[in-house]
Design a protein around this motif. Structure first.
Motif, PDB file in Angstrom:
ATOM      1  N   ARG A 171      37.339  -7.119  53.411  1.00  0.00           N
ATOM      2  CA  ARG A 171      37.977  -5.686  54.006  1.00  0.00           C
ATOM      3  C   ARG A 171      38.975  -6.061  55.010  1.00  0.00           C
ATOM      4  O   ARG A 171      39.957  -5.303  55.149  1.00  0.00           O
ATOM      5  CB  ARG A 171      36.949  -5.118  54.737  1.00  0.00           C
ATOM      6  CG  ARG A 171      35.955  -4.374  53.613  1.00  0.00           C
ATOM      7  CD  ARG A 171      35.072  -3.257  54.239  1.00  0.00           C
ATOM      8  NE  ARG A 171      34.247  -2.539  53.097  1.00  0.00           N
ATOM      9  CZ  ARG A 171      33.249  -2.307  53.060  1.00  0.00           C
ATOM     10  NH1 ARG A 171      32.496  -3.154  53.887  1.00  0.00           N
ATOM     11  NH2 ARG A 171      32.581  -1.687  52.035  1.00  0.00           N
ATOM     12  N   LYS A 172      38.970  -7.367  55.778  1.00  0.00           N
ATOM     13  CA  LYS A 172      39.889  -7.757  56.612  1.00  0.00           C
ATOM     14  C   LYS A 172      41.164  -7.803  55.846  1.00  0.00           C
ATOM     15  O   LYS A 172      42.314  -7.531  56.402  1.00  0.00           O
ATOM     16  CB  LYS A 172      39.358  -9.126  57.318  1.00  0.00           C
ATOM     17  CG  LYS A 172      38.247  -8.647  58.523  1.00  0.00           C
ATOM     18  CD  LYS A 172      37.831 -10.001  59.045  1.00  0.00           C
ATOM     19  CE  LYS A 172      36.753  -9.758  60.205  1.00  0.00           C
ATOM     20  NZ  LYS A 172      36.427 -11.077  60.721  1.00  0.00           N
ATOM     21  N   VAL A 173      41.063  -8.640  54.764  1.00  0.00           N
ATOM     22  CA  VAL A 173      42.348  -9.241  54.194  1.00  0.00           C
ATOM     23  C   VAL A 173      42.925  -7.880  53.486  1.00  0.00           C
ATOM     24  O   VAL A 173      44.083  -7.741  53.678  1.00  0.00           O
ATOM     25  CB  VAL A 173      42.026 -10.097  52.879  1.00  0.00           C
ATOM     26  CG1 VAL A 173      43.057 -10.322  51.999  1.00  0.00           C
ATOM     27  CG2 VAL A 173      41.749 -11.417  53.411  1.00  0.00           C
ATOM     28  N   ALA A 174      42.118  -6.706  53.052  1.00  0.00           N
ATOM     29  CA  ALA A 174      42.527  -5.734  52.343  1.00  0.00           C
ATOM     30  C   ALA A 174      43.231  -4.908  53.346  1.00  0.00           C
ATOM     31  O   ALA A 174      44.408  -4.133  53.118  1.00  0.00           O
ATOM     32  CB  ALA A 174      41.429  -4.885  51.532  1.00  0.00           C
ATOM     33  N   GLY A 175      42.519  -4.652  54.604  1.00  0.00           N
ATOM     34  CA  GLY A 175      43.101  -4.035  55.686  1.00  0.00           C
ATOM     35  C   GLY A 175      44.545  -4.597  56.137  1.00  0.00           C
ATOM     36  O   GLY A 175      45.430  -3.822  56.243  1.00  0.00           O
ATOM     37  N   ALA A 176      44.519  -5.766  56.215  1.00  0.00           N
ATOM     38  CA  ALA A 176      45.740  -6.318  56.763  1.00  0.00           C
ATOM     39  C   ALA A 176      46.868  -6.231  55.815  1.00  0.00           C
ATOM     40  O   ALA A 176      48.126  -5.955  55.811  1.00  0.00           O
ATOM     41  CB  ALA A 176      45.591  -8.084  56.784  1.00  0.00           C
ATOM     42  N   LEU A 177      46.798  -6.264  54.503  1.00  0.00           N
ATOM     43  CA  LEU A 177      47.453  -6.051  53.320  1.00  0.00           C
ATOM     44  C   LEU A 177      48.174  -4.649  53.333  1.00  0.00           C
ATOM     45  O   LEU A 177      49.280  -4.404  53.291  1.00  0.00           O
ATOM     46  CB  LEU A 177      47.163  -6.557  51.935  1.00  0.00           C
ATOM     47  CG  LEU A 177      47.082  -8.146  51.706  1.00  0.00           C
ATOM     48  CD1 LEU A 177      46.069  -8.265  50.231  1.00  0.00           C
ATOM     49  CD2 LEU A 177      48.132  -8.388  51.643  1.00  0.00           C
ATOM     50  N   VAL A 178      46.969  -3.757  53.493  1.00  0.00           N
ATOM     51  CA  VAL A 178      47.381  -2.299  53.162  1.00  0.00           C
ATOM     52  C   VAL A 178      48.232  -1.688  54.235  1.00  0.00           C
ATOM     53  O   VAL A 178      49.079  -1.163  54.516  1.00  0.00           O
ATOM     54  CB  VAL A 178      46.153  -1.490  52.984  1.00  0.00           C
ATOM     55  CG1 VAL A 178      46.411   0.179  53.079  1.00  0.00           C
ATOM     56  CG2 VAL A 178      45.641  -1.926  51.821  1.00  0.00           C
ATOM     57  N   THR A 179      47.784  -2.385  55.890  1.00  0.00           N
ATOM     58  CA  THR A 179      48.259  -1.629  56.852  1.00  0.00           C
ATOM     59  C   THR A 179      49.459  -2.334  57.472  1.00  0.00           C
ATOM     60  O   THR A 179      50.559  -1.865  58.364  1.00  0.00           O
ATOM     61  CB  THR A 179      47.278  -1.662  58.060  1.00  0.00           C
ATOM     62  OG1 THR A 179      46.937  -3.023  58.211  1.00  0.00           O
ATOM     63  CG2 THR A 179      46.251  -0.680  57.688  1.00  0.00           C
ATOM     64  N   LEU A 180      49.572  -3.920  56.843  1.00  0.00           N
ATOM     65  CA  LEU A 180      50.827  -4.631  57.702  1.00  0.00           C
ATOM     66  C   LEU A 180      51.757  -5.010  56.510  1.00  0.00           C
ATOM     67  O   LEU A 180      53.076  -4.690  56.599  1.00  0.00           O
ATOM     68  CB  LEU A 180      50.498  -5.747  58.339  1.00  0.00           C
ATOM     69  CG  LEU A 180      51.321  -6.570  58.796  1.00  0.00           C
ATOM     70  CD1 LEU A 180      51.951  -5.846  60.172  1.00  0.00           C
ATOM     71  CD2 LEU A 180      50.742  -7.887  59.677  1.00  0.00           C
TER      72      LEU A 180
END
Length: 197
Positions: free
Chosen positions: A140-149
């Motif tokens: 979820r950290k990787v997905a969150g960084a990809l989607v939000t940054l």
């Protein structure tokens, strides 16, 4: 023979160990027994040199549910036993979502491009706090960084390079909508998928 205060201390210890065992019900029997035995040893070590400090030792160990939650189980990050997050989950999510709102307000106010870097710095800070938080697993950290940054940055680069002509206002709006959906939607997804404390 135990005195009255020693007896109540041992009852408190036994109640704590029983609570750890109940909280670790999802573990296999041998792992649960090993956990309870390990906690019992930690309690005994904590009491060494501090007789009569049972309540203090148990308080230092923390909530029995947190102790049991620290044992690696499928779907749970190992190495988080006894660790507590220093940052509330609303902080990274708020920084990520708020960075876009700030950038939008600064753009509408006609701020120079250098000032817009403040919004990017806020978003980067939010992603760093996200990646160091205990409230999300690695995926979820990787997905969150990809989607939000990463995705909003790609949309922004595309907008700046390819869509900067006067006749492409609709495409610029499409890039802005993509950024809003990625940043705010990603932040909302992170909030809803966080681990509950």
């Amino acid at each position: 023979m135990r005195t009255g205060s020693a007896e109540s201390a041992y009852q408190e210890r036994d109640a704590y160990l029983a609570a750890v065992e109940r909280a670790a019900a999802e573990l296999a029997d041998d792992r649960r027994r090993a956990l309870v035995a390990d906690v019992a040893v930690r309690i005994d070590r904590g009491l060494a040199g501090r007789p009569g400090a049972m309540s203090e030792v148990l308080a230092e160990l923390g909530d029995p549910r947190a102790v049991a939650a620290g044992v690696p189980v499928a779907g749970r990050a190992p190495g988080t036993a006894g660790r507590r997050s220093r940052v509330h989950p609303a902080v990274p999510v708020g920084l990520i979502a708020g960075s876009y709102a700030l950038a939008l307000v600064l753009q509408l106010a006609g701020a120079p491009t250098g000032v817009l870097s403040v919004a990017l710095l806020l978003r980067l800070t939010g992603v760093v706090l996200l990646c160091t938080s205990l409230f999300w697993g690695p995926g979820r950290k990787v997905a969150g960084a990809l989607v939000t940054l990463v995705l909003p940055a790609a949309a922004n680069l595309l907008w700046n390079r390819e869509l900067s002509g006067e006749d492409s206002l609709a495409l610029r709006v499409l890039a802005d909508v993509c950024q809003v959906l990625c940043v705010v939607g990603g932040a909302a997804w992170l909030w809803w998928t966080r681990r509950k404390a």
